[in-house]
Design an enzyme around this catalytic site. Structure first.
Site, mmCIF file in Angstrom:
data_model
loop_
_atom_site.group_PDB
_atom_site.id
_atom_site.type_symbol
_atom_site.label_atom_id
_atom_site.label_comp_id
_atom_site.label_asym_id
_atom_site.label_seq_id
_atom_site.Cartn_x
_atom_site.Cartn_y
_atom_site.Cartn_z
ATOM 1 N N ASN A 62 0.832 -1.209 0.000
ATOM 2 C CA ASN A 62 0.000 0.000 0.000
ATOM 3 C C ASN A 62 0.865 1.257 0.000
ATOM 4 O O ASN A 62 1.916 1.319 0.634
ATOM 5 C CB ASN A 62 -1.036 0.008 1.137
ATOM 6 C CG ASN A 62 -0.492 -0.271 2.512
ATOM 7 O OD1 ASN A 62 0.531 -0.932 2.662
ATOM 8 N ND2 ASN A 62 -1.158 0.227 3.518
ATOM 9 N N GLU A 64 0.374 5.189 0.622
ATOM 10 C CA GLU A 64 -0.559 6.202 1.140
ATOM 11 C C GLU A 64 -0.133 7.609 0.739
ATOM 12 O O GLU A 64 0.957 7.835 0.202
ATOM 13 C CB GLU A 64 -0.664 6.056 2.664
ATOM 14 C CG GLU A 64 -1.268 4.698 3.030
ATOM 15 C CD GLU A 64 -1.547 4.543 4.510
ATOM 16 O OE1 GLU A 64 -1.079 5.368 5.329
ATOM 17 O OE2 GLU A 64 -2.249 3.568 4.855
ATOM 18 N N CYS A 73 -4.247 0.750 -2.445
ATOM 19 C CA CYS A 73 -4.016 -0.514 -1.725
ATOM 20 C C CYS A 73 -2.944 -1.375 -2.404
ATOM 21 O O CYS A 73 -2.713 -1.263 -3.614
ATOM 22 C CB CYS A 73 -5.293 -1.343 -1.692
ATOM 23 S SG CYS A 73 -6.652 -0.596 -0.802
ATOM 24 N N GLU A 75 -3.060 -4.511 -3.192
ATOM 25 C CA GLU A 75 -3.574 -5.405 -4.238
ATOM 26 C C GLU A 75 -3.594 -4.707 -5.597
ATOM 27 O O GLU A 75 -3.216 -5.274 -6.624
ATOM 28 C CB GLU A 75 -4.999 -5.866 -3.914
ATOM 29 C CG GLU A 75 -5.116 -6.717 -2.669
ATOM 30 C CD GLU A 75 -5.375 -5.906 -1.412
ATOM 31 O OE1 GLU A 75 -4.785 -4.814 -1.260
ATOM 32 O OE2 GLU A 75 -6.156 -6.374 -0.570
ATOM 33 N N CYS A 112 -10.575 -4.496 -0.036
ATOM 34 C CA CYS A 112 -11.634 -3.481 -0.069
ATOM 35 C C CYS A 112 -12.460 -3.617 -1.355
ATOM 36 O O CYS A 112 -12.074 -4.352 -2.280
ATOM 37 C CB CYS A 112 -11.023 -2.083 0.029
ATOM 38 S SG CYS A 112 -10.317 -1.490 -1.517
ATOM 39 N N CYS A 115 -10.618 -2.870 -4.705
ATOM 40 C CA CYS A 115 -9.694 -3.940 -5.112
ATOM 41 C C CYS A 115 -10.475 -5.138 -5.638
ATOM 42 O O CYS A 115 -10.059 -5.792 -6.604
ATOM 43 C CB CYS A 115 -8.796 -4.355 -3.953
ATOM 44 S SG CYS A 115 -7.559 -3.099 -3.579
HETATM 45 N N1 THU Z 1 -5.247 -1.678 2.506
HETATM 46 C C1 THU Z 1 -4.659 -2.456 1.556
HETATM 47 O O1 THU Z 1 -3.599 -2.135 1.006
HETATM 48 N N2 THU Z 1 -5.266 -3.623 1.242
HETATM 49 C C2 THU Z 1 -6.385 -4.109 1.863
HETATM 50 O O2 THU Z 1 -6.854 -5.189 1.502
HETATM 51 C C3 THU Z 1 -6.997 -3.349 2.944
HETATM 52 C C4 THU Z 1 -6.496 -1.974 3.134
HETATM 53 C C5 THU Z 1 -4.542 -0.448 2.898
HETATM 54 C C6 THU Z 1 -5.186 0.837 2.485
HETATM 55 C C7 THU Z 1 -4.601 1.794 3.514
HETATM 56 O O3 THU Z 1 -3.319 2.199 3.089
HETATM 57 C C8 THU Z 1 -4.429 0.937 4.756
HETATM 58 O O4 THU Z 1 -4.441 -0.403 4.292
HETATM 59 C C9 THU Z 1 -5.511 1.122 5.785
HETATM 60 O O5 THU Z 1 -6.769 1.010 5.239
#
Ligand code: THU
Length: 162
Positions: A62, A64, A73, A75, A112, A115
């Site tokens: 991920n 941010e 994310c 994925e 999420c 994704c």
């Molecule tokens: N996140 C992912 O990368 N994958 C997931 O399946 C769930 C959430 C990340 C998004 C954000 O950077 C952090 O996790 C918190 O939501």
């Protein structure tokens, strides 16, 4: 009016030793990818590893942003990178793992909605079932065969042609 019930199914494994070698190895790639996540805002670090039909493994994590919605994310980082580098190669599986700064992630990470939608597109594009292997930092592992089990009633490309 009639009520329609849909059934989804997934497999739950108590330990990583129960997995086949391919799934176990992909999960290990996802776990290693956690280390390069950029998640200073949530402090929830996610790693993903994609196995392509040609045997290549692509990882992502991920990323941010201070403007929160601009982040993405793990994925989607992995799936989009795979698609950008190997546009014609089907995706077989994706493994996901996560680690949080402040607590132990001991249940499987579930992707999420955005994704899931991207996974649906990947399946539709290559006309195959995508295999999802999900774990936290430790604990049980869930395996889902096919996005329909995680995104029932998904919007399909055929809808655009009606
Ligand atoms: N996140 C992912 O990368 N994958 C997931 O399946 C769930 C959430 C990340 C998004 C954000 O950077 C952090 O996790 C918190 O939501």
């Amino acid at each position: 009016m009639k009520k329609i019930n849909l059934t989804i199914s997934f497999q739950e494994y108590d330990s990583i030793e129960e997995l086949n070698i391919e799934d176990r190895s992909l999960l290990e790639y996802a776990r290693k990818a956690i280390k390069s996540a950029y998640a200073p805002y949530s402090t929830y670090h996610v790693g993903a590893a994609v196995l392509l039909d040609n045997g290549k493994i692509i990882t992502g994590n991920n990323q941010e942003n201070v403007a929160y919605p601009s982040g993405i994310c793990a994925e989607r980082v992995a799936l989009f990178y795979a698609s950008s580098q190997y546009p014609d190669v089907p995706v077989k599986s994706i493994a996901i793992s996560a680690k949080a700064r402040d607590f132990n992630v001991n249940t499987p990470v579930t992707p999420c909605g955005s994704c899931r939608q991207v996974m649906a597109e990947t399946e539709n594009r290559f006309q195959n079932n995508l295999r999802l292997i999900m774990r936290g930092e430790n604990g049980k592992i869930n395996i889902i065969e096919g996005v329909k089990n995680i995104l029932p009633l998904m919007f399909r490309a055929e809808e655009l042609k009606k």
